[in-house]
Design a protein around this motif. Structure first.
Motif, PDB file in Angstrom:
ATOM      1  N   VAL A 411      28.602-107.297  15.165  1.00  0.00           N
ATOM      2  CA  VAL A 411      29.844-106.844  15.997  1.00  0.00           C
ATOM      3  C   VAL A 411      30.979-106.490  15.191  1.00  0.00           C
ATOM      4  O   VAL A 411      31.166-106.793  14.243  1.00  0.00           O
ATOM      5  CB  VAL A 411      30.361-108.360  16.726  1.00  0.00           C
ATOM      6  CG1 VAL A 411      30.708-109.496  15.914  1.00  0.00           C
ATOM      7  CG2 VAL A 411      30.948-108.145  17.813  1.00  0.00           C
ATOM      8  N   PRO A 412      31.727-105.562  15.879  1.00  0.00           N
ATOM      9  CA  PRO A 412      33.165-105.000  15.148  1.00  0.00           C
ATOM     10  C   PRO A 412      33.863-106.281  14.642  1.00  0.00           C
ATOM     11  O   PRO A 412      34.039-107.351  15.374  1.00  0.00           O
ATOM     12  CB  PRO A 412      33.615-104.253  16.234  1.00  0.00           C
ATOM     13  CG  PRO A 412      32.490-103.781  17.029  1.00  0.00           C
ATOM     14  CD  PRO A 412      31.492-104.875  17.260  1.00  0.00           C
ATOM     15  N   VAL A 416      35.065-110.870  15.883  1.00  0.00           N
ATOM     16  CA  VAL A 416      34.310-112.040  15.257  1.00  0.00           C
ATOM     17  C   VAL A 416      34.794-113.601  15.855  1.00  0.00           C
ATOM     18  O   VAL A 416      34.326-114.477  16.191  1.00  0.00           O
ATOM     19  CB  VAL A 416      34.768-112.419  13.854  1.00  0.00           C
ATOM     20  CG1 VAL A 416      34.372-113.520  13.326  1.00  0.00           C
ATOM     21  CG2 VAL A 416      33.805-111.107  12.854  1.00  0.00           C
ATOM     22  N   GLY A 417      36.192-113.681  16.040  1.00  0.00           N
ATOM     23  CA  GLY A 417      36.781-114.790  16.491  1.00  0.00           C
ATOM     24  C   GLY A 417      36.360-115.243  17.909  1.00  0.00           C
ATOM     25  O   GLY A 417      35.642-116.347  18.255  1.00  0.00           O
ATOM     26  N   ASN A 418      36.194-114.384  18.949  1.00  0.00           N
ATOM     27  CA  ASN A 418      35.520-114.552  20.179  1.00  0.00           C
ATOM     28  C   ASN A 418      34.071-114.916  20.115  1.00  0.00           C
ATOM     29  O   ASN A 418      33.620-115.710  21.045  1.00  0.00           O
ATOM     30  CB  ASN A 418      35.610-113.123  20.987  1.00  0.00           C
ATOM     31  CG  ASN A 418      36.869-112.860  21.424  1.00  0.00           C
ATOM     32  OD1 ASN A 418      37.896-113.332  21.124  1.00  0.00           O
ATOM     33  ND2 ASN A 418      36.974-111.578  22.127  1.00  0.00           N
ATOM     34  N   VAL A 419      33.261-114.337  19.328  1.00  0.00           N
ATOM     35  CA  VAL A 419      31.858-114.657  19.163  1.00  0.00           C
ATOM     36  C   VAL A 419      31.465-115.916  18.539  1.00  0.00           C
ATOM     37  O   VAL A 419      30.795-116.804  19.352  1.00  0.00           O
ATOM     38  CB  VAL A 419      31.091-113.563  18.181  1.00  0.00           C
ATOM     39  CG1 VAL A 419      29.799-114.030  17.841  1.00  0.00           C
ATOM     40  CG2 VAL A 419      31.059-112.164  18.782  1.00  0.00           C
ATOM     41  N   PHE A 456      24.061-116.396  27.814  1.00  0.00           N
ATOM     42  CA  PHE A 456      24.706-116.000  26.796  1.00  0.00           C
ATOM     43  C   PHE A 456      24.963-114.555  26.365  1.00  0.00           C
ATOM     44  O   PHE A 456      26.031-114.071  26.059  1.00  0.00           O
ATOM     45  CB  PHE A 456      23.824-116.833  25.343  1.00  0.00           C
ATOM     46  CG  PHE A 456      24.436-116.488  24.100  1.00  0.00           C
ATOM     47  CD1 PHE A 456      25.314-117.202  23.757  1.00  0.00           C
ATOM     48  CD2 PHE A 456      23.896-115.283  23.394  1.00  0.00           C
ATOM     49  CE1 PHE A 456      25.860-116.935  22.373  1.00  0.00           C
ATOM     50  CE2 PHE A 456      24.507-115.308  21.975  1.00  0.00           C
ATOM     51  CZ  PHE A 456      25.338-115.932  21.426  1.00  0.00           C
ATOM     52  N   TYR A 457      23.879-113.856  26.591  1.00  0.00           N
ATOM     53  CA  TYR A 457      23.957-112.495  26.521  1.00  0.00           C
ATOM     54  C   TYR A 457      25.071-111.807  27.364  1.00  0.00           C
ATOM     55  O   TYR A 457      25.766-111.026  26.649  1.00  0.00           O
ATOM     56  CB  TYR A 457      22.838-111.827  26.783  1.00  0.00           C
ATOM     57  CG  TYR A 457      22.550-110.397  26.114  1.00  0.00           C
ATOM     58  CD1 TYR A 457      22.487-110.175  24.713  1.00  0.00           C
ATOM     59  CD2 TYR A 457      22.178-109.360  27.148  1.00  0.00           C
ATOM     60  CE1 TYR A 457      22.525-108.913  24.239  1.00  0.00           C
ATOM     61  CE2 TYR A 457      22.166-108.089  26.319  1.00  0.00           C
ATOM     62  CZ  TYR A 457      22.244-107.698  25.190  1.00  0.00           C
ATOM     63  OH  TYR A 457      22.190-106.405  24.543  1.00  0.00           O
ATOM     64  N   ASP A 458      25.131-112.393  28.637  1.00  0.00           N
ATOM     65  CA  ASP A 458      26.382-111.613  29.431  1.00  0.00           C
ATOM     66  C   ASP A 458      27.660-112.060  28.927  1.00  0.00           C
ATOM     67  O   ASP A 458      28.485-110.970  28.845  1.00  0.00           O
ATOM     68  CB  ASP A 458      26.048-112.050  30.826  1.00  0.00           C
ATOM     69  CG  ASP A 458      24.850-111.449  31.763  1.00  0.00           C
ATOM     70  OD1 ASP A 458      24.348-110.672  31.087  1.00  0.00           O
ATOM     71  OD2 ASP A 458      24.580-112.086  32.663  1.00  0.00           O
ATOM     72  N   LYS A 459      27.771-113.162  28.600  1.00  0.00           N
ATOM     73  CA  LYS A 459      29.020-113.534  27.871  1.00  0.00           C
ATOM     74  C   LYS A 459      29.385-112.975  26.442  1.00  0.00           C
ATOM     75  O   LYS A 459      30.501-112.396  26.372  1.00  0.00           O
ATOM     76  CB  LYS A 459      29.135-115.294  27.549  1.00  0.00           C
ATOM     77  CG  LYS A 459      28.974-115.882  28.899  1.00  0.00           C
ATOM     78  CD  LYS A 459      29.892-117.325  28.873  1.00  0.00           C
ATOM     79  CE  LYS A 459      30.421-117.453  30.125  1.00  0.00           C
ATOM     80  NZ  LYS A 459      29.807-118.982  30.681  1.00  0.00           N
ATOM     81  N   LEU A 460      28.329-112.795  25.789  1.00  0.00           N
ATOM     82  CA  LEU A 460      28.698-112.005  24.543  1.00  0.00           C
ATOM     83  C   LEU A 460      29.160-110.506  24.747  1.00  0.00           C
ATOM     84  O   LEU A 460      29.975-110.270  24.203  1.00  0.00           O
ATOM     85  CB  LEU A 460      27.229-111.959  23.746  1.00  0.00           C
ATOM     86  CG  LEU A 460      27.150-111.703  22.544  1.00  0.00           C
ATOM     87  CD1 LEU A 460      28.034-112.320  21.556  1.00  0.00           C
ATOM     88  CD2 LEU A 460      25.710-111.424  21.860  1.00  0.00           C
ATOM     89  N   LYS A 461      28.291-110.052  25.482  1.00  0.00           N
ATOM     90  CA  LYS A 461      28.836-108.600  26.020  1.00  0.00           C
ATOM     91  C   LYS A 461      30.169-108.582  26.406  1.00  0.00           C
ATOM     92  O   LYS A 461      30.925-107.528  26.069  1.00  0.00           O
ATOM     93  CB  LYS A 461      27.759-107.995  27.038  1.00  0.00           C
ATOM     94  CG  LYS A 461      26.334-107.751  26.409  1.00  0.00           C
ATOM     95  CD  LYS A 461      26.385-106.312  25.573  1.00  0.00           C
ATOM     96  CE  LYS A 461      25.205-106.036  24.943  1.00  0.00           C
ATOM     97  NZ  LYS A 461      25.329-104.728  23.818  1.00  0.00           N
ATOM     98  N   LYS A 465      33.385-106.590  24.499  1.00  0.00           N
ATOM     99  CA  LYS A 465      33.384-105.073  25.135  1.00  0.00           C
ATOM    100  C   LYS A 465      32.360-104.542  25.080  1.00  0.00           C
ATOM    101  O   LYS A 465      32.270-103.283  25.150  1.00  0.00           O
ATOM    102  CB  LYS A 465      34.628-104.446  24.606  1.00  0.00           C
ATOM    103  CG  LYS A 465      36.021-104.998  24.790  1.00  0.00           C
ATOM    104  CD  LYS A 465      37.249-104.057  24.808  1.00  0.00           C
ATOM    105  CE  LYS A 465      38.532-104.564  25.239  1.00  0.00           C
ATOM    106  NZ  LYS A 465      39.304-104.254  24.113  1.00  0.00           N
ATOM    107  N   GLY A 466      31.084-105.119  24.957  1.00  0.00           N
ATOM    108  CA  GLY A 466      29.935-104.499  25.031  1.00  0.00           C
ATOM    109  C   GLY A 466      29.334-103.818  23.575  1.00  0.00           C
ATOM    110  O   GLY A 466      28.209-103.667  23.393  1.00  0.00           O
ATOM    111  N   TYR A 467      30.227-104.479  22.742  1.00  0.00           N
ATOM    112  CA  TYR A 467      29.882-103.860  21.283  1.00  0.00           C
ATOM    113  C   TYR A 467      28.763-104.864  20.662  1.00  0.00           C
ATOM    114  O   TYR A 467      28.148-104.385  19.533  1.00  0.00           O
ATOM    115  CB  TYR A 467      31.141-103.840  20.538  1.00  0.00           C
ATOM    116  CG  TYR A 467      31.970-102.628  20.819  1.00  0.00           C
ATOM    117  CD1 TYR A 467      31.370-101.238  20.379  1.00  0.00           C
ATOM    118  CD2 TYR A 467      33.102-102.539  21.535  1.00  0.00           C
ATOM    119  CE1 TYR A 467      31.878-100.070  20.796  1.00  0.00           C
ATOM    120  CE2 TYR A 467      33.762-101.256  21.513  1.00  0.00           C
ATOM    121  CZ  TYR A 467      33.143-100.036  21.216  1.00  0.00           C
ATOM    122  OH  TYR A 467      33.962 -99.056  21.427  1.00  0.00           O
TER     123      TYR A 467
END
Ligand code: GDP
Ligand code: MG
Length: 597
Positions: A411-412, A416-419, A456-461, A465-467
């Motif tokens: 991820v950019p 990182v904080g969001n992830v 998880f995957y939808d939330k991660l995206k 911002k999809g990155y």
């Protein structure tokens, strides 16, 4: 045999980096298919694959290439599924090759699936040719991607082939690289036959068509063979290659990739990863790597109309002919009636199967929320595997374990904080973080599979911002504090709504589920209470209020045609609804647990 003019390779890539388009260009350039025949993304055969833009089953094709050295080469391209659900098939396809083309998008760089695929290729000792694709795009940054390939993957990228699968730039360079850099297959035609099964499909007229890579020996029509893991014996009726359609040949020998037809009726008799050998002069040891694939995700599938039960069974059996990883057995639910518990490799696999049952077999069905397999140890010492929350014992549980995965997220760095926040929410255990370059980070967490299966995957995206790109692998079972939450509609437990959840999240999820159901269940003629319960304790409650007016009352019984229209409309609205007691519940409700915020 002469194997010096043969090369066997796969193309591996992160999704959307251009694998299918590149394969199309190669087929087109070598004249394997003419421009006129060329439908976009020829190797993605199933309609669903085209629509979803993913490759589900591995495919193989033999092409012939006149190289700059004046020789004609036989190249076998084995396409691999790109999604983690099908990782076992990827691994077997790679085992059928000596080399792999690693496609990296020049505008995106290395992503999570790029890495996962490279690891598999390295495990199989393949020569990897890095290819930087989409160099036609204005924001392509070849130097940066080269650096990343060297730093992150550790491959020499100075000789990376630069391509545009869109315009055709670099296709000849790529074909030359395949001929010059991918190792010649071992010439062991004189040894006892060993053929690796890497795929198969069911043909309505000819039975099972088995895709093999001959590693040693020769196989031809009329031979008697056996499958080494089961000892089952078959007669070879035909051997051939895919060019790209099935084309019979006199034999397949060491180094060749092709198919055999042997009157096998059930795809379960030829499992991917198995080895075939001749009954006369058999090999002593099978090829490495046969293992049974284990479904990870289970859901109940129920026909909307009980009349369709047998049709649903037939349809699932048919799909199973082409998909040995699909498991099913009958299941009954007190509210949904008779159906099947079906095991899938992952969520995408589940989605595809349900879609195919609806589209190709015209069966209207309800699916329950997916569950993982919980391992339950009882006070008595007995260990049970529970793939359905309905079946969790009420008493006598000593402890429960759940499956965990190692997740890798690229991820950019601004995200990182969001992830990390998301991973903590999902009960993740932080493992490591690494900078790939000045812009991007690779984060690794251990996560419960059940949390990934949910959203998880939808939330991660959405939080990146999809990155973000994401990959995971199963690492084993761990003990967790898990409890079952039941949902009651009009005071009756709806078994298909029950879910297993970490005790810390039970209240929150119970409440969210009840609120969600209030939203998706339409109002009825009467009041409908919805409750969440842990054992006999109610932890949340909502009420769907009764409908104010009966829509039909408005018609005074006068205008018949208007009344009929209204009735028809209501009937349509009932599509994919299931009555529970006297409450109509839409399909959406059954998957509500997947969409709690
Ligand atoms: P796959 O998921 O790796 O099989 O990727 P696809 O081959 O389906 O390509 C994904 C998208 O990228 C499609 O819209 C392609 O048309 C596009 N694409 C593939 N290669 C190139 C390329 O070299 N240049 C450009 N501009 N677009 C490309
Ligand atoms: Mg593709």
């Amino acid at each position: 045999g002469n194997s010096s003019n043969k090369r066997n390779f796969s193309i591996i890539a992160h999704i959307d980096h251009g694998k299918s388009t590149l394969a199309d260009r190669i087929l087109e350039y070598t004249g394997t298919v003419s421009k006129r025949e060329m439908k976009e993304q020829l190797l993605d055969k199933m309609d669903l694959e085209r629509e979803k833009g993913i490759t589900i089953k591995a495919q193989a094709v033999t092409l012939f290439y006149d190289a700059k050295d004046g020789k004609n080469y036989e190249l076998n391209l084995i396409d691999t599924p790109g999604h983690v659900d099908f990782i076992y098939e990827v691994s077997r396809s790679l085992a059928a090759c000596e080399g792999a083309i690693l496609v990296v998008d020049a505008t995106q760089g290395v992503e999570a699936q790029t890495l996962a695929n490279v690891y598999l290729a390295l495990e199989n000792n393949l020569e990897i040719i890095p290819v930087i694709n989409k160099i036609d795009l204005p924001n392509a940054d070849v130097e940066k991607v080269k650096n990343e390939i060297e730093e992150v993957i550790g491959l020499d990228a100075q000789d990376a082939v630069l391509t545009s699968a869109k315009t055709g730039i670099g296709i000849v360079d790529l074909l030359e690289a395949i001929v010059n850099r991918i190792p010649v297959p071992k010439d062991s035609s004189n040894e006892p036959l060993r053929g690796l099964i890497f795929d198969s499909h069911f043909d309505d007229y000819r039975g099972v068509v088995t895709y093999i890579r001959v590693m040693d020996g020769v196989v031809k029509k009329g031979d008697k063979i056996k499958v080494m893991s089961t000892g089952k014996e078959f007669d070879i009726l035909e051997v051939g290659i895919f060019s790209p359609n099935m084309h019979p040949t006199s034999k397949l020998e060491a180094g060749d990739v092709g198919y055999i037809i042997s009157g096998i009726k059930n795809i379960n008799d030829t499992r991917v990863g198995d080895t075939i050998t001749l009954i006369k002069n058999p090999a002593t040891e099978p090829l490495e790597g046969y293992r049974q694939v284990q479904p990870m995700v289970f859901a109940g599938l129920y026909p909307l109309s009980t009349d369709d039960y047998e049709d649903l069974r037939d349809a699932i059996s048919k799909l199973q002919l082409n998909d040995a990883s699909l498991l099913f057995e009958p299941e009954t639910s007190s509210v949904l009636g008779f159906g099947f518990r079906v095991g899938f490799l992952g969520l995408l696999h589940m989605e595809i199967i349900i879609e195919r049952l609806r589209r190709e077999h015209n069966i209207d069905l309800i699916s329950t929320a997916p569950s993982v397999i919980y391992r339950v140890t009882m006070d008595s010492g007995e260990v049970m595997e529970i793939d359905n929350p309905m079946n969790l014992p009420k008493l006598g549980i000593k402890y429960i374990e759940e499956p965990f995965v190692k997740g890798t997220i690229i991820v950019p760095k601004e995200f990182v904080g969001n992830v990390m926040e998301l991973c903590q929410q999902k009960r993740g255990i932080y493992k490591s973080m690494e900078y790939l370059d000045e812009m991007r980070t690779m984060i690794s967490y251990e996560l419960p599979l059940a949390e990934i299966v949910i959203d998880f995957y939808d939330k991660l995206k959405s939080r990146t911002k999809g990155y973000a790109s994401f990959e995971y692998e199963f690492i084993g079972y761990k003990e967790s504090k898990l409890v079952k939450v039941d949902i009651l509609v009009s005071e009756n437990i709806v078994d298909a709504f029950s879910f297993i959840v970490h005790s810390e999240n039970a209240y929150y999820r119970g409440r969210a589920m009840v609120e969600k159901l209030k939203e998706v269940i339409p109002r009825q003629q009467f009041e409908v209470p919805i409750q969440a319960a842990m054992g006999s304790r109610i932890i949340a409650r909502e009420t769907i209020r009764a409908m104010r007016k009966n829509v039909l009352a408005k018609c005074y019984g006068g205008d018949i045609s208007r009344k009929r229209k209204l009735l028809e409309k209501q009937k349509e609205g009932k599509k994919r609804m299931k009555s529970i007691g006297n409450v109509e519940i839409p399909q959406e409700a059954f998957l509500s647990v997947l969409k709690l915020d």
